[in-house]
Design a protein around this motif. Sequence first.
Motif, PDB file in Angstrom:
ATOM      1  N   GLN A  52       0.817  -1.204   0.000  1.00 19.10           N
ATOM      2  CA  GLN A  52       0.000   0.000   0.000  1.00 19.10           C
ATOM      3  C   GLN A  52       0.856   1.262   0.000  1.00 19.10           C
ATOM      4  N   SER A  53       2.064   1.166   0.526  1.00 22.37           N
ATOM      5  CA  SER A  53       2.910   2.350   0.623  1.00 22.37           C
ATOM      6  C   SER A  53       3.540   2.732  -0.714  1.00 22.37           C
ATOM      7  N   SER A  54       3.534   1.809  -1.639  1.00 23.89           N
ATOM      8  CA  SER A  54       4.140   2.081  -2.946  1.00 23.89           C
ATOM      9  C   SER A  54       3.060   2.438  -3.955  1.00 23.89           C
ATOM     10  N   PRO A  55       3.220   3.522  -4.700  1.00 20.09           N
ATOM     11  CA  PRO A  55       2.206   3.897  -5.691  1.00 20.09           C
ATOM     12  C   PRO A  55       2.223   2.948  -6.882  1.00 20.09           C
ATOM     13  N   ARG A  56       1.017   2.630  -7.360  1.00 18.64           N
ATOM     14  CA  ARG A  56       0.937   1.785  -8.557  1.00 18.64           C
ATOM     15  C   ARG A  56       1.300   2.583  -9.823  1.00 18.64           C
ATOM     16  N   CYS A  57       1.033   3.881  -9.803  1.00 14.99           N
ATOM     17  CA  CYS A  57       1.365   4.731 -10.949  1.00 14.99           C
ATOM     18  C   CYS A  57       2.694   5.405 -10.667  1.00 14.99           C
ATOM     19  N   ASP A  58       3.688   5.026 -11.420  1.00 14.36           N
ATOM     20  CA  ASP A  58       5.032   5.534 -11.177  1.00 14.36           C
ATOM     21  C   ASP A  58       5.839   5.397 -12.465  1.00 14.36           C
ATOM     22  N   LEU A  59       7.074   5.890 -12.432  1.00 14.33           N
ATOM     23  CA  LEU A  59       7.974   5.692 -13.562  1.00 14.33           C
ATOM     24  C   LEU A  59       8.302   4.213 -13.710  1.00 14.33           C
ATOM     25  N   HIS A  60       8.494   3.770 -14.926  1.00 16.51           N
ATOM     26  CA  HIS A  60       8.744   2.356 -15.197  1.00 16.51           C
ATOM     27  C   HIS A  60       9.931   1.811 -14.396  1.00 16.51           C
ATOM     28  N   PRO A  61      11.080   2.488 -14.345  1.00 16.98           N
ATOM     29  CA  PRO A  61      12.191   1.947 -13.537  1.00 16.98           C
ATOM     30  C   PRO A  61      11.843   1.839 -12.055  1.00 16.98           C
ATOM     31  N   ASN A  62      11.041   2.773 -11.548  1.00 20.40           N
ATOM     32  CA  ASN A  62      10.682   2.726 -10.131  1.00 20.40           C
ATOM     33  C   ASN A  62       9.800   1.536  -9.810  1.00 20.40           C
ATOM     34  N   LEU A  63       8.868   1.195 -10.730  1.00 18.37           N
ATOM     35  CA  LEU A  63       8.004   0.035 -10.504  1.00 18.37           C
ATOM     36  C   LEU A  63       8.821  -1.249 -10.467  1.00 18.37           C
ATOM     37  N   LEU A  64       9.798  -1.357 -11.360  1.00 17.26           N
ATOM     38  CA  LEU A  64      10.664  -2.537 -11.343  1.00 17.26           C
ATOM     39  C   LEU A  64      11.473  -2.592 -10.053  1.00 17.26           C
ATOM     40  N   LYS A  65      11.922  -1.435  -9.619  1.00 17.50           N
ATOM     41  CA  LYS A  65      12.720  -1.384  -8.393  1.00 17.50           C
ATOM     42  C   LYS A  65      11.886  -1.773  -7.174  1.00 17.50           C
ATOM     43  N   ASN A  66      10.602  -1.427  -7.206  1.00 14.05           N
ATOM     44  CA  ASN A  66       9.728  -1.719  -6.068  1.00 14.05           C
ATOM     45  C   ASN A  66       9.162  -3.128  -6.093  1.00 14.05           C
ATOM     46  N   GLY A  67       9.570  -3.930  -7.082  1.00 14.37           N
ATOM     47  CA  GLY A  67       9.205  -5.338  -7.067  1.00 14.37           C
ATOM     48  C   GLY A  67       8.074  -5.735  -7.984  1.00 14.37           C
ATOM     49  N   CYS A  68       7.603  -4.843  -8.859  1.00 14.20           N
ATOM     50  CA  CYS A  68       6.529  -5.213  -9.794  1.00 14.20           C
ATOM     51  C   CYS A  68       7.135  -5.974 -10.961  1.00 14.20           C
ATOM     52  N   GLY A  69       6.571  -7.160 -11.244  1.00 12.45           N
ATOM     53  CA  GLY A  69       7.067  -7.947 -12.362  1.00 12.45           C
ATOM     54  C   GLY A  69       6.833  -7.255 -13.695  1.00 12.45           C
ATOM     55  N   ASP A  70       7.765  -7.449 -14.613  1.00 13.00           N
ATOM     56  CA  ASP A  70       7.657  -6.782 -15.909  1.00 13.00           C
ATOM     57  C   ASP A  70       6.384  -7.188 -16.645  1.00 13.00           C
ATOM     58  N   ASP A  71       5.895  -8.413 -16.419  1.00 16.66           N
ATOM     59  CA  ASP A  71       4.667  -8.873 -17.085  1.00 16.66           C
ATOM     60  C   ASP A  71       3.438  -8.153 -16.553  1.00 16.66           C
ATOM     61  N   PHE A  72       3.532  -7.543 -15.391  1.00 14.58           N
ATOM     62  CA  PHE A  72       2.380  -6.865 -14.779  1.00 14.58           C
ATOM     63  C   PHE A  72       2.424  -5.340 -14.964  1.00 14.58           C
ATOM     64  N   ILE A  73       3.429  -4.863 -15.689  1.00 14.81           N
ATOM     65  CA  ILE A  73       3.568  -3.414 -15.877  1.00 14.81           C
ATOM     66  C   ILE A  73       2.887  -3.002 -17.183  1.00 14.81           C
ATOM     67  N   GLU A  74       1.948  -2.058 -17.072  1.00 15.66           N
ATOM     68  CA  GLU A  74       1.284  -1.482 -18.240  1.00 15.66           C
ATOM     69  C   GLU A  74       2.061  -0.230 -18.658  1.00 15.66           C
TER      70      GLU A  74
END
Length: 781
Positions: A52-74
């Motif tokens: 919950q502390s991490s925003p779902r809408c963010d820069l692409h590198p930040n989402l990868l850094k925060n643990g979002c799998g590349d297959d789940f990134i729009e």
Amino acid sequence: MGKLCVALGILVLCAAGGWGSNICTTRGVNSCKQCLAVSPLCAWCSEEVWAQSSPRCDLHPNLLKNGCGDDFIEFPTSTVNILKDQPLSNKGSGSSTTTQMRPQKIELYLRPDDSQTFHVQVRQVEDYPVDIYYLMDLSNSMKDDLRNIQHLGTKLATEMRKLTSNLRIGFGAFVDKPISPYMYLSPPQAITNPCYETGETCLPMFGYKHVLSLTDEVTRFNEEVQKQSVSRNRDAPEGGFDAIIQATVCDEKIGWRNDASHLLVFTTDAKTHIALDGRLAGIVQPNDAQCHIDEDNYYSASTTLDYPSLGLMTEKLSQKNINLIFAVTDTVVGLYQNYSELIPGTTVGTLSRDSSNVLQLIVDSYGKIRSKVELEVRDLPEELSLTFNATCLNDEVIPGVKSCTGLKIGDTVSFSIEAKVRGCPQEQQKSFTIKPVGFKDSLTVVVNFDCDCSCQSRAKANSSSCSRGNGTLECGICRCNPGRLGSQCECSEEEYNPSQQDNCSPRAGQPLCSQRGECICGQCVCHSSDFGKVTGKYCECDDFSCVRFKGQMCSGHGQCSCGDCLCDSDWTGDYCNCTTRTDTCMSSNGLLCSGYGICICGKCNCTQPGSYGDTCEKCPTCQDSCTIKKDCVECKKFERGPLVEDQSCSRRCRDEIETVKELGDRGKDAMNCTYKDENDCMVRFQYYEDSSGKSILYVIEEPDCPKGPDTLVVLLSVTGAILLIGLAALLIWKLLITIHDRREFARFEEEKARAKWDTANNPLYKEATSTFTNITYRGNM
């Protein structure tokens, strides 16, 4: 360079994301679609299990850094796909298909507020077929002109054969609407013979008649013209625009070919009626731009339809790829020049009183048409904006320009076009067309707007992840059913718990939901507003609280998002009131602000002392026009000079060069100039700028160069000079001697006169004669 700038922008934003918030995390979005609309750099994580502390809408590198799998990134990216790209042709005649523009079809995928650049090439091929339809005013004042064009077909074919081996010509005529008050009704004989009062015979009045379809039999043109007679109308203006629209839309009657240049030559010595003039005759039905030529080849709707408007003519001429040539007399040439500024692809020539120069006028106009390539855009969606850069000659890029001039047949020019989308249209796919004016070739651009996320198609309604089926799981978050709230739809609006209100303010002591919403189940439900939309986790954002300029939010050139103006393409600044385009600062000499200033927000800031004007073009203390245009004459006419050396000739000199034998009188808009070139020759030219701002340099064909010395003349001159000097010296010597001798003789005479002598007798003197007596002389007997 553009990719480098984008990469630098991503690095800057990534650094911002690493050290704190960025544009993607500060907009308070709560769906994948909203996230993509924030910025082309934003991405969305659709993974269901997410901190919950991490925003779902963010820069692409930040989402990868925060643990979002590349297959789940729009993170859709804007792309350009070329669908059809046939090579350019080299020659027009003799080939089955001629291609003068490439590519022919492309497909764009654009994210909201993103842009993509694509390139087109255009070539004026050699030996391209030409269709010429001669449309003539047959009112009584054109009687002399009719006689002079009776052999025009043969002469025109002879001249045009030098430019194309495939020529067809046709003929049509017009007068005016055969209805009062445009025609004579009395006496009754004037209806059948409008020239009755003048004692002559002429044809009954007609609106427009098609005489000869386009044909390669030029002798038929001469024969049909010889059969024609003039008519007579009552008022001064003619009905030529009726004829133009009919000659344009009646393809089958006229015989326009698809693979040919279309020239419509319009000749008259009078003004012409325009839209709404038909009301004088009680005609109120607008022109429908349909073909109304009857079996007798006359315009059948002349008395029922109004005259066409300039906008309607422009639309139809563009659709049919027809270049209009106004060949008019000097009394009305100014009026038709104004018309030409409103109709792309139109040229204007001054017709002599008897049309004796119409042949040269047609040839010159065709040369002007073929020397220019100008792009036009059709059906551009309002959400898109286009920016053009032209590469005309010598590979020089001219920003903000979509035309090239001074071209030769066979030259290839290219344009880079940046398409940028504003916001997210309702229709997911639209298309538009880009084509050169007067060409049949075109580029079809299909635009797909990537506004939605792919994960939206995999949404699960009544998902168990959303509090036992109280919502739809979409892109990793729950979209709650009506009456349910919370991140997992776990709360009902009917339930109330005061402790949940702490979740509705960013900090303790701050007002709940920014005082613009209600806190229900620990979640802010923003109030609706008549001014716009209130959004954000704490209702802190809206789309109507941005700064205004001249009464318009974001100056009317941007969108308000959470208090900040997101400017449209070509606009920048806090108020979006500063355009980044420079074409409005481009002067007629091809320089930004005439080289005397800088372009700021689309307006010239003149920095050269003494310069002024919209493009700093006026500067009494600066170099005059002759000095400025001298370099253009040197580079474009003689291919030398500083502009050739620094390869800036085509960029700085947009003028057309025409070689003439004598400089004519073109009025107050022309300036005669003279300069001495590097060979000590005198070059004479005339700088002329017409009402449309088009600049033409008329240059004398041969410079006036000094002749070399004549050896024999020089030798004889030197010899003669020596002899003359010697003779003069002798004469002077003789004169001096004579003067001296006369002075000496005068002195002698003076001394002689002053001398005195004694007169005593000389005793030794004996006279020289002796006297004897003849003793035998006795005197007279």
